[in-house]
Every structure is written in structure tokens, then in C-alpha cells.
Design an enzyme around this catalytic site. Structure first.
Site, PDB file in Angstrom:
ATOM      1  CG  HIS B 191      -1.781   1.147   1.343  1.00 24.01           C
ATOM      2  ND1 HIS B 191      -2.868   1.341   0.518  1.00 24.01           N
ATOM      3  CD2 HIS B 191      -1.704   2.232   2.131  1.00 24.01           C
ATOM      4  CE1 HIS B 191      -3.434   2.477   0.830  1.00 24.01           C
ATOM      5  NE2 HIS B 191      -2.752   3.043   1.794  1.00 24.01           N
ATOM      6  CD  GLU B 433       0.480  -9.686 -15.254  1.00 24.74           C
ATOM      7  OE1 GLU B 433       1.212  -8.895 -14.643  1.00 24.74           O
ATOM      8  OE2 GLU B 433      -0.759  -9.682 -15.137  1.00 24.74           O
ATOM      9  CG  ASP B 457       3.240 -10.140 -11.609  1.00 26.35           C
ATOM     10  OD1 ASP B 457       3.906 -10.344 -10.564  1.00 26.35           O
ATOM     11  OD2 ASP B 457       2.051  -9.793 -11.586  1.00 26.35           O
ATOM     12  CB  CYS B 504       2.157  -1.179 -18.299  1.00 30.16           C
ATOM     13  SG  CYS B 504       1.456  -2.806 -18.043  1.00 30.16           S
TER      14      CYS B 504
END
Lengths: 104, 581
Positions: B191, B433, B457, B504
Site C-alpha cells: 500500500h 506477464e 510479474d 507497462c
């Protein structure tokens, strides 16, 4: 240490810690409490590391476990009594009224 | 001075006063007091000691009554520590001679003792360190009294240092005054990382225990590029970083003029630069940098920090803000990528041994169809309002893609039956990914309108490295030739099938990789909004043949280090001006 104390008698006692816990928590607390009943300045020396014998935080930093050799140095009007009493406390394994004690 | 290493999760450099968030949320309001206030401050300290002493005595009596003498003994030890004459003298000296505030002095002195105790090889003393922290809290509580400030009530810039930042804590912070984050735990998907990215401030996470070494008000430097945190920097270090901050600022100013020019290579090839966002307000960051659209709108934040699951309207309102702000520019909404490091409170599964290989992302969506359908309905509804595209994350087999598309088709049918407006032709894409998806990419292409390579990933799964594990994080490297070959395969396939492809993930936000990615054939990149100007500058300084040569050479190399060396050299040649530190 104030200047007047420099001329006061100084007494050193060498002791070996014999209780399992060493100079931590309850034993350290007993030591400080006793030390603070004397007028003299108290130092505790371990391997050349000298700390204020009336400061629990400093005593802790010695990390003095069982078998550690310590010098208790008292300087002041009641130096003899202080060194004797503190030395006895350590050698008794900090046996007070509640512990079973392992006096020699 | 002390230099500590963590995991960099948001770039930039910040210098400032530490706000240490303890479990009770204390903050030390200021570090120094006025010279003529020293006597009053000393008195305040003595009063706090007295009040703490009375508290400890009361606690001791309560415990003695309930549990007996033996348990009350700990309070005797606390009392001795509180009234320790060395402690007292040291604090008084700091207030009197150095004009430290009592709060700051207490914290400094006690933390020093706690640190000494922790460093001693003795388990009894490690426990004493906890006692010291307890006493520190007690004294601070009494010192601050009613003046104790809530974390949210910031009045000057701070760097927030915490064990972990929960969504509710970060929500309470006033973002105008927060200049950086450092946390003891957490990884790249935490977070803290996401919020720091959204605020465009540097952040370093996964530091391990260090908070006891810092006092509120200490001068701290956060280097979000290298993952370094420097406590109480010396003059030379401070100067070095002040120059870096200045260089970053002037570079940003230099690049500001690029906002309204397009990302076109020196030989006239147009490159699309999209922004990655998580929170709706970040759409402004994209607009400010002249982004061509939103290439990755992450939606996990909707599930975080809230009790229960967000309903369709919550989704819809968030998406609408972004889509309306972007006008006719595309917005790629990625369906929720929860699980592994991003887990909503109500979802946490304790029994997952290997969460990154477990029930996450699209797998979770296909197992929780109601949740998935709710989000899909909201995305479809908002597609009536602008240029919306939908993207599925972590697809590893063709079957999975078909299942996700079937759910989408089903939701579309429902909307049609209810006469709710949406874009029937909404483009559908997927994240590439997982290495298996690259290997089978030709089978996916006919069923897709676009693909986006998610490097974070992809690197992790290709190299079998958890980037949030400090022990192996150094093995995580997007420059590894194995990763480059997979990207190459994906781009080649997209070309054959004439499908748009972009990259991305963090790799595309680093200028080091721009030439390589263009050379591999990419004409569209989705990056953190703050990186758009720099990436644009690189694009405008290079030609496609030049980039193709770099990519061809990189693909022949055998390890990541050689690739990095090559890319850095080539970037330097292409951009002769010194890069910002």
C-alpha cells in the site's frame, strides 16, 4: 562526582557474579536500590568499562552475566559500608528474603 | 550518520524531518526550543517524570492486587529506569545546552539506550529494550498531554517513517505536507508503494527494524532511486543530496516545455506515451505531462481499506472521474489484480504457502464471479462515456482468457436486456506477464484487441525471484536477456497479427530501457506519469535504426549486467547532457 569527594576515602571490592540471571532486571534493581542508600559515589567496572553504580540503565549496558568479574568502587564518607554491602549483595546471588539463595 | 538499505518503490530524493509513527501514533512536534524557554521546558520535563512516576506506582498497585507481588516487580524496574539519574542528567543537558525540546531529548536518550541493549548479545536485555520503549511512550504521552497532535494535523513538511502504513493511516495524513515514506515491512506491491507513487514522492519499504534508531525530528534523507535511507546525514552527504534535489528540480523545469510536443523520434516515428495510475486523482498527473491516455488503470485500491466489497456504483464513480477527465484519449482499465501482495482485508488467506503462485488476480476473479461481474458491469457502463478499454491481468492459458471473455459477454447481455448503454465494441486485451502466455502468444492474439506486457510479474516469474524478498531481490533484474527475449517474442507476434502492444510495469518507466524497447519494435509505452517527460526526451533524441541496433546487440548478450552496461552507454551517447542524479 563533585570535587569534595575526591578527597574522600575510596574502597574497591572485586566480586564474581554467581546467580543465574546475572546483573539484570530484578538483581540490577536491588543493586541500584541499595547503592542509592549510600552517600558515596559508586562505580562498577567490567573489563575496563566503568559505569555509574547508581544508574540502572548504565548497569544494564554491562550485560554482566553469571561468572563475570566486577570491581565495585565506592568513594565518599560511607565508602567502606557501601562497598561491603554491595559486594555482599552480589556474592549472595542477590538473595533477598524471597529467593531461596545459594550462599556459600 | 547511518545509511540503511531497503527496497526502492517510488523514485526521487527527499530531505526533511522525520515523523516517526509509533503504534500509538505519537509524533514529536518539534526538535528545538527557544533559548528563553529552556527553564520552562525543563520544568515541563520534570513534571512529566513526576506524572509518569505516579502512573507507574498506580499500575504497580493495580497489578499487585490482581496478580501479586511477583508480577508487580516489573514496575519497580520501570520506576528505577524512569528515575535513573543518568537518564535524567542526559535529558536535562540536551534541553539546557542544545536547546532540544524535552520530547526530542527524551526520545533521543531512551532510543540510544534501547539500541545499546538490543546490540548486546543477551536475551534479557533485548526485553529491557522493550521496557525502555514503554517508558519513552509514557514520558512522551505525559509531555505532549493535551497538546498531543493527531498525525493528520501536520503543519510542516515531514518524511513519514513507520513500521507499516495502513490505508486508514495514509488516508489520515495530509498529503500537502508528506514528502516521503519509509516503512520497515512491505514490498513493491504494498500500500505504501502505491500511495507514494500516486503522490509522486519517494518511498523505500522493507527496511527491516530501524525505527528505534530514529527520533521524531531527526534529519533524514530518502533516496527513492537507490532504496537508501540516511539517518542524521553528515555535511558532505547532505550537500550531495541537496544538489541532487536541485538537479531533479531543474531537470523537471527543463522538461516542462515537452508537455505540449509529441513523443516523436528524431526520424519522425510517433511513440505513444500513456500513464499508469491507481487513484482517480492521478489522472491530473497524466494530463499535466501531456500523456496520450491512461495505459494502465489499476483498480485494487477500490478493495483496500474498506470494510466489505465496493459496489457497482463505487466502481463506476471512480472510473467516471478518470474517463471524463481524459476525454477522447483511451483509458485502459485493468480488472482487479488482488491476491499475493495485494490483499483486501476481508480476503486474507493464511494457508497460502506460495501466494504469487496461488489464488490471485484473474484466478481469483474467475473463482468469485459475483465480485468480477460487479466490476465488469461498472467498466462497461463507463465505456459509454469515453474511450474505455478493458484488460485482464495474469492470464496464463488460452482457456483462462476465454473464461474471462465469457463472463464479460454474459455481463454485456445482462446490460443489453436492461437497456443500459455501453460500448459494444469495447476493446479487450490482456496483460502478458506469465512466461507461458508468451510461449503460446500466437494462440492468444486472434482473440484479443491488444496486449500489454507487464514486466514486474514477467521478470519475477521468468527469473523465479520474489522482488519483495530482500535475500534475493538483487537477482530481480528487468535487463536479464531471458526477459528481453520474451518481450521480443511478444512484440514479433503482435506485429504478425497486427495487434497493438505496449509495455507497462516499472521497466518502461526507466529511461535506461527506452531505446531497447523502441528497438524491439514497441511504439507505445505506459509509464508512471512523472516519468513521461524524461521518456519523451529520450524518444525525441533517438532514431529507430539506432534503437534497433541497440536492441539487436542486447539480445546477443549473456547476462543482465552486460545489458545494463550497454544500455547506459548508449543512453549517454544519445543524451549528452548529464542525467539527473
Amino acid at each position: 562526582m563533585n570535587v569534595s569527594m575526591m578527597s574522600q576515602p575510596s574502597v574497591t571490592r572485586k566480586v564474581v557474579i554467581c546467580n543465574e540471571q546475572g546483573l539484570h532486571a530484578r538483581p540490577a534493581e536491588l543493586f541500584i536500590r541499595l547503592a542509592n542508600t549510600f552517600e558515596s559515589d559508586i562505580s562498577v567496572v567490567k573489563d575496563g568499562q566503568r559505569v555509574d553504580g547508581k544508574s540502572m540503565l548504565e548497569i544494564f549496558t554491562l550485560a554482566a552475566g553469571k561468572g563475570t568479574e566486577l570491581s565495585i568502587e565506592a568513594r565518599g564518607p560511607d565508602a567502606q559500608q557501601a562497598a561491603d554491602a554491595l559486594g555482599k549483595l552480589v556474592e549472595s546471588g542477590f538473595a533477598d528474603d524471597t529467593t531461596s539463595g545459594d550462599e556459600e | 550518520m547511518q545509511k540503511l538499505q531497503g527496497i526502492p518503490v517510488s523514485p526521487g530524493v527527499a530531505i526533511g524531518e522525520a515523523l516517526v509513527m509509533g503504534s500509538e501514533g505519537f509524533r514529536i512536534p518539534r526538535r528545538f526550543v527557544e533559548r528563553d524557554a529552556v527553564e520552562a521546558e525543563l520544568e515541563r520535563f520534570e513534571k512529566a517524570v513526576q506524572a509518569s512516576k505516579e502512573e507507574i506506582l498506580r499500575n504497580r498497585e493495580q497489578v499487585r492486587e490482581k496478580l501479586g507481588d511477583e508480577y508487580a516487580a516489573i514496575f519497580d524496574a520501570h520506576l528505577q529506569m524512569l528515575l535513573d539519574r543518568r537518564l535524567h542528567d542526559e535529558v536535562v543537558e540536551m534541553i539546557r545546552d542544545r536547546h532540544y525540546s524535552p520530547e526530542y531529548a527524551v526520545s533521543r536518550v531512551l532510543r540510544r539506550y534501547a539500541k545499546v541493549f538490543e546490540s548486546l548479545e543477551n536475551s534479557h536485555l533485548a526485553e529491557r529494550a522493550n521496557d525502555i520503549v514503554d517508558i519513552e511512550r509514557r514520558l512522551l504521552r505525559n509531555l505532549l498531554g493535551r497538546r498531543r497532535e493527531e498525525i493528520g494535523q501536520l503543519t510542516s513538511p515531514v518524511l513519514v517513517l513507520a513500521h507499516n502504513l495502513t490505508p486508514s493511516e495514509t488516508a489520515a495524513l495530509d498529503p500537502r505536507f508528506v514528502r516521503g515514506f519509509v516503512t520497515e515491512v512491505g514490498g513493491a506491491g504494498s500500500h505504501t508503494a502505491i500511495v507514494a507513487g500516486a503522490l509522486e514522492i519517494p518511498a523505500v519499504v522493507g527496511m527491516g527494524p530501524f525505527l528505534r534508531e530514529v527520533s521524531g525530528g531527526d534529519l533524514v534523507i530518502i533516496d527513492g532511486d537507490r532504496g537508501e535511507v540516511i539517518l542524521q546525514p553528515d555535511e558532505a552527504t547532505l550537500e550531495h543530496y541537496q544538489r541532487a534535489v536541485e538537479a531533479n528540480r531543474s531537470l523537471a523545469e527543463q522538461l516542462a516545455h515537452l508537455r505540449d510536443v509529441s513523443a516523436e523520434t528524431a526520424d519522425g516515428v510517433r511513440i505513444e506515451l500513456f500513464g499508469n495510475i491507481e487513484f482517480p486523482h492521478e489522472v491530473q498527473h497524466c494530463l499535466d505531462r501531456g500523456a496520450d491516455g491512461v495505459g494502465l488503470y489499476r483498480t485494487e485500491f477500490l478493495y483496500m481499506g474498506t470494510e466489505g466489497e465496493p459496489d457497482e456504483q463505487v466502481h463506476f464513480e471512480a472510473y467516471r472521474r478518470v474517463v471524463e477527465a481524459m476525454g477522447d484519449r483511451p483509458v485502459v482499465i485493468r480488472t482487479f489484480d488482488l491476491g499475493a501482495d495485494k490483499v483486501a482485508t476481508s480476503w486474507r488467506r493464511e494457508d497460502e504457502r506460495n501466494p504469487f503462485l496461488g489464488l490471485r488476480s484473474i484466478r481469483m476473479a474467475l473463482r468469485n464471479l459475483e465480485l468480477f461481474r460487479t466490476q465488469l458491469r461498472a467498466i462497461l457502463r463507463v465505456s459509454a462515456l469515453g474511450n474505455v478499454r478493458i484488460m485482464f491481468p495474469l492470464i496464463s492459458t488460452v482457456i483462462e482468457l476465454r473464461q474471462a471473455k465469457m463472463v464479460l459477454a454474459d455481463v454485456m447481455e445482462d446490460l443489453e436486456e436492461s437497456h443500459i448503454d455501453f460500448d459494444r465494441q469495447i476493446p479487450v486485451g490482456m496483460m502478458v506477464e506469465v512466461p507461458s502466455a508468451v510461449m503460446m502468444i500466437d494462440h492468444f492474439m486472434p482473440e484479443l484487441d491488444f496486449v500489454s506486457v507487464g514486466t514486474n510479474d514477467l521478470v519475477q516469474y521468468t527469473l523465479a525471484v520474489d522482488r519483495d524478498n530482500k535475500e534475493v531481490a538483487s537477482l530481480y533484474n528487468a535487463a536479464d536477456p531471458a526477459v528481453l527475449k520474451l518481450i521480443d517474442m511478444a512484440v514479433q507476434s503482435a506485429r504478425r497479427f497486427k495487434k497493438p502492444i505496449n509495455v507497462c510495469g516499472q521497466m518502461s518507466s526507466s529511461t535506461m530501457f527506452t531505446m531497447l524497447l523502441l528497438g524491439l519494435g514497441l511504439r507505445s509505452l505506459s509509464v508512471i506519469p512523472a516519468a513521461i517527460p524524461e521518456i519523451k526526451r529520450v524518444c525525441r533524441s533517438v532514431s529507430i535504426p539506432q534503437c534497433e541496433e541497440v536492441a539487436a546487440r542486447a539480445l546477443t548478450l549473456e547476462n543482465a549486467r552486460d545489458v545494463e552496461t550497454l544500455l547506459k552507454e548508449e543512453l549517454k551517447k544519445a543524451l549528452p547532457e548529464p542525467e539527473a542524479a
